[in-house]
Motif scaffolding. Sequence first.
Motif, mmCIF file in Angstrom:
data_model
loop_
_atom_site.group_PDB
_atom_site.id
_atom_site.type_symbol
_atom_site.label_atom_id
_atom_site.label_comp_id
_atom_site.label_asym_id
_atom_site.label_seq_id
_atom_site.Cartn_x
_atom_site.Cartn_y
_atom_site.Cartn_z
ATOM 1 N N THR A 30 30.778 66.097 113.730
ATOM 2 C CA THR A 30 30.995 66.387 112.298
ATOM 3 C C THR A 30 32.106 67.355 111.902
ATOM 4 O O THR A 30 32.787 67.150 110.997
ATOM 5 N N ASN A 45 37.281 55.491 108.412
ATOM 6 C CA ASN A 45 35.914 55.010 109.319
ATOM 7 C C ASN A 45 36.229 53.554 110.071
ATOM 8 O O ASN A 45 35.142 53.223 110.537
ATOM 9 N N LYS A 66 29.870 53.367 109.208
ATOM 10 C CA LYS A 66 29.100 53.456 107.844
ATOM 11 C C LYS A 66 28.368 54.781 107.717
ATOM 12 O O LYS A 66 28.119 55.026 106.563
ATOM 13 N N ASP A 67 27.764 55.259 108.838
ATOM 14 C CA ASP A 67 27.220 56.547 108.676
ATOM 15 C C ASP A 67 26.800 57.128 110.118
ATOM 16 O O ASP A 67 27.097 56.465 110.956
ATOM 17 N N TYR A 68 26.421 58.436 110.232
ATOM 18 C CA TYR A 68 25.980 58.862 111.439
ATOM 19 C C TYR A 68 24.794 60.130 111.234
ATOM 20 O O TYR A 68 24.993 60.648 110.055
ATOM 21 N N SER A 69 24.161 60.399 112.120
ATOM 22 C CA SER A 69 23.162 61.348 112.059
ATOM 23 C C SER A 69 22.732 61.854 113.428
ATOM 24 O O SER A 69 23.328 61.336 114.304
#
Length: 103
Positions: A30, A45, A66-69
Amino acid sequence: MQTIADIRKEYMMQSLLEKDVGADPILQFTKWWDDAMKSEITEINAMTLATASLIGVPAARIVVLKDYSTEGFVFVINYESHKGIELNKNLLASFVCFWKECD
């Protein structure tokens, strides 16, 4: 005539030392992502995804993050493609983001 070795550019903006990396990989990513966003990187990206077959044969290709968590990273993939089949058989993979504009 210029050689391939002559093309090399020195990137001296920052260094990466183990002592400076956070213990939580998602929090560390992050921080890097936020820095990259501020740098207005083109196609931020895009990432190189590296996988290996069950016998260790490596393969790499560019995919789109596309995303991360805390659950992991989400990227575009065709599950019926070579990389999709490889990932289904061997979940060990890595990715690299090349953010040369980051300062």
